[in-house]
Design a protein around this motif. Sequence first.
Motif, short mmCIF file in Angstrom:
data_model
loop_
_atom_site.label_atom_id
_atom_site.label_comp_id
_atom_site.label_asym_id
_atom_site.label_seq_id
_atom_site.Cartn_x
_atom_site.Cartn_y
_atom_site.Cartn_z
N PHE A 189 6.43 -9.51 -5.26
CA PHE A 189 5.23 -9.89 -6.00
C PHE A 189 4.38 -8.65 -6.26
N ALA A 190 3.93 -8.49 -7.51
CA ALA A 190 2.98 -7.41 -7.84
C ALA A 190 1.58 -8.01 -7.88
N THR A 191 0.63 -7.36 -7.19
CA THR A 191 -0.75 -7.85 -7.15
C THR A 191 -1.71 -6.69 -7.41
N ASP A 192 -2.99 -7.00 -7.41
CA ASP A 192 -3.99 -5.94 -7.52
C ASP A 192 -4.33 -5.35 -6.16
N ALA A 193 -3.55 -5.73 -5.14
CA ALA A 193 -3.75 -5.19 -3.79
C ALA A 193 -2.42 -4.74 -3.21
N GLY A 194 -1.55 -4.21 -4.07
CA GLY A 194 -0.25 -3.73 -3.63
C GLY A 194 0.87 -4.71 -3.96
N VAL A 195 2.05 -4.49 -3.31
CA VAL A 195 3.21 -5.34 -3.56
C VAL A 195 3.62 -6.05 -2.28
N VAL A 196 4.26 -7.21 -2.46
CA VAL A 196 4.74 -8.01 -1.33
C VAL A 196 6.25 -8.20 -1.49
N ARG A 197 6.97 -7.97 -0.39
CA ARG A 197 8.42 -8.18 -0.35
C ARG A 197 8.68 -9.37 0.58
N GLN A 198 9.48 -10.33 0.12
CA GLN A 198 9.75 -11.50 0.95
C GLN A 198 11.24 -11.82 0.92
N ASN A 199 11.80 -12.03 2.09
CA ASN A 199 13.20 -12.42 2.21
C ASN A 199 13.31 -13.91 1.86
N LEU A 200 14.20 -14.25 0.93
CA LEU A 200 14.30 -15.63 0.47
C LEU A 200 14.83 -16.58 1.54
N LYS A 201 15.61 -16.07 2.49
CA LYS A 201 16.16 -16.92 3.53
C LYS A 201 15.22 -17.04 4.73
N THR A 202 14.76 -15.90 5.25
CA THR A 202 13.92 -15.92 6.45
C THR A 202 12.44 -16.06 6.12
N GLU A 203 12.06 -15.79 4.85
CA GLU A 203 10.67 -15.80 4.38
C GLU A 203 9.81 -14.74 5.07
N MET A 204 10.48 -13.75 5.72
CA MET A 204 9.74 -12.64 6.31
C MET A 204 9.13 -11.78 5.21
N GLN A 205 7.88 -11.36 5.40
CA GLN A 205 7.16 -10.60 4.39
C GLN A 205 6.83 -9.19 4.85
N ASN A 206 6.79 -8.28 3.87
CA ASN A 206 6.25 -6.93 4.06
C ASN A 206 5.26 -6.67 2.94
N HIS A 207 4.13 -6.05 3.31
CA HIS A 207 3.09 -5.74 2.33
C HIS A 207 2.96 -4.23 2.23
N TYR A 208 3.10 -3.70 1.00
CA TYR A 208 3.02 -2.26 0.76
C TYR A 208 1.83 -1.98 -0.15
N ASN A 209 1.01 -0.98 0.27
CA ASN A 209 -0.16 -0.62 -0.55
C ASN A 209 -0.52 0.85 -0.34
N GLN A 210 -1.64 1.24 -0.87
CA GLN A 210 -2.10 2.63 -0.81
C GLN A 210 -2.33 3.06 0.64
N GLU A 211 -2.80 2.16 1.46
CA GLU A 211 -3.17 2.51 2.82
C GLU A 211 -1.96 2.73 3.74
N ASN A 212 -0.92 1.91 3.55
CA ASN A 212 0.18 2.01 4.52
C ASN A 212 1.43 2.71 4.00
N ASN A 213 1.55 2.86 2.67
CA ASN A 213 2.75 3.51 2.16
C ASN A 213 2.47 4.44 0.98
N TYR A 214 1.21 4.67 0.70
CA TYR A 214 0.80 5.61 -0.35
C TYR A 214 1.32 5.23 -1.73
N ILE A 215 1.46 3.94 -1.96
CA ILE A 215 1.77 3.49 -3.31
C ILE A 215 0.51 2.86 -3.90
N PRO A 216 0.37 2.82 -5.21
CA PRO A 216 -0.86 2.30 -5.81
C PRO A 216 -1.09 0.82 -5.47
N ASN A 217 -2.36 0.47 -5.30
CA ASN A 217 -2.69 -0.94 -5.09
C ASN A 217 -2.59 -1.74 -6.39
N ASP A 218 -2.95 -1.08 -7.48
CA ASP A 218 -3.08 -1.77 -8.77
C ASP A 218 -1.72 -1.85 -9.46
#
Length: 656
Positions: A454-483
């Motif tokens: 998912f692309a948002t105005d607060a970074g991106v979200v990665r979700q496993n379709l089977k386990t539904e485990m999520q990871n959130h990536y943004n400027q603060e934790n991975n130096y990628i743009p929030n926008d």
Amino acid sequence: MKNFFTLFSLTSLVLILVLFTSTAHTEQYVIIDMENGDRLTGIWRGATDTHFEIEYNEQVLRFPLEGHTLSFVSKLENVPDRTAAKHYRNGLALLDLESPDIAKRNFEAALEEFPKFADAHYQLGLLYKIDGDIEKALARFRSVALIDAENFDLVPLLQEIGNNAIATIDTDAAATTDGNAVATTDDNTAAMEKYAQAIDAFQLILKYYPEHEAVPTLSYQTGFLLVENLKDKVAGLELLKNATDQFPTAPEHEKAIYIIGGLQAELGELEKALNILINFSRIYPNSVWVDETYLKQAIIYLQMGDKVNAVNTANLVLQNTDDPTITEQVDDVLQASAWNIFTKDLPDTSIQAIAVDGTSLWVGTPKGIAQFKTSGNGWKAIETGAWLINKSVQPAPDVRAIAVNESEVWVGTRNHGIIRFNKEKHEAKNLTIADGLPSMWIRDIKMDNEEIWFATDAGVVRQNLKTEMQNHYNQENNYIPNDVHSIALTPDTVWVGTSGDDISIFDRETGIWNRQNFIGLEAKTQIVRFDVVSDKIFFSWYNEENKENGFFQANLDGSDGKDSPVSEGIEVETELDDILVTGIVDKKYLWVAANDYVAIYFPDIDKYQEPTIGYPKIVLDDLSIQCIAADKNRVWIGTTQGMLMIDAQKFRQTTE
């Protein structure tokens, strides 16, 4: 002039005879003011050199002219009282003494005393006209006509006012042209005011003097002024329709019928417009407007979905016209006929997201989502799933992104986070910040067999379709743009682009993000949209500073990048991001949609199929593209005015 209120004495005998020669057609009441102050009202029965007669209480009374002041009216309720009459007589006397300003005050005093004093309104109208205050003059003449038009022949005055107003505009326009000056906003405003004055004057004639010989011409003239100069299509159409019905033999009839057909088409009365224009081409086969009439018929056929008649009529025009402007519009009709246009059963005609799942098309709008069958060229709504999705939140979701697979539909919204719909269970679930989302604004969704992003105005979200485990990536934790605005998934990487020129690539094996800069892309290049086609990744872009847009292609690992500008010199900033590129795996071509046209591009040989094909803007005004999806051999383009679809075969047939 038939004055409503006329004063007579012994010295006014000639005026009496003239007045009643001209007003003998109607019964007149006479008000007799005597020297002793008494007043008597009766029905006028005639006069000699020395006496006059009235009927009073069913008796005929005879009076000498000398010593009496006579006033004549056609309606007793319009008889002014003595005070009003005195003010009016004083006003007339002051006019004789060439004191118009003081006379004006007396006429106004008469109206304060008796508002229905038509003569006072009339005299004030004349004075305002002399002063050049046409608005006030027309207001007074309107009052005169309303009170007693029968006894006031205002037609010559009103015609003079209207004709003078138009002549003034023509003179000013000629002076501007001769002096090579450019008309200003003030000039245009002044012209509009003059046109309004002319129309006001002419409409008074049409309303209060319908039997006058000037009415046929004025009916057409006023209608033309309303349509062509004041741009009042509704009022102009109504007036011209009445004129053509009442005065079908007038020389203006031909032009009026042509305009009526065009106006009805513009106002959505397509069947009426078509009938009018077909009759026009039959009645006036040699008219200077006949080619334009056939062109309008072709456009209407197109708007009604009758492509066969649209194309046939357009080709007929093409065979007969030598006007390059008409030829260009005919070409627009022929190109527009290649498109399928869909607006029915949409929650809103602004299409913001599209997704194809093999058998149906999911369409996102600001007022919810819709689903349609995609078999053939039809357009049939499938209501159940879309209804459940829209019902799951209130108000209806502002849909910005859609991703589909065999079992699920994921809907990204501007205001409600994500809606996850299970096709088999017919269940819709709303996912929000409470479910791990960093924002309720979802700008893009992409998924494969294992993950959804998912692309948002607060970074991106990665979700496993089977386990539904999520990871959130943004400027603060991975130096990628929030926008983040767009995402592309490849087997080994995930690409994300922002509203700026930042592109980050995620290595799905190592879990590491890397910034990527591409040779050939200038600074301040904005990313519009990513897509993956076969073994290539594409993203469209625009550069506001250079007023251009285009697309970039590279291998899935980012190597062998190539930049392809599409449009240059784009002056309208809102059209800069009208650049979308997509395709189908295993196809040898891409669809490139720019702000004015669609092209087929062959990436292997870096060549376009010529020529391009324009959007059906001749049918849909102010059309802007917003999203795109390819399906088999056709492309779906979501616009601000509905959904467009064209297939590759039709594209080639039309451009050839």
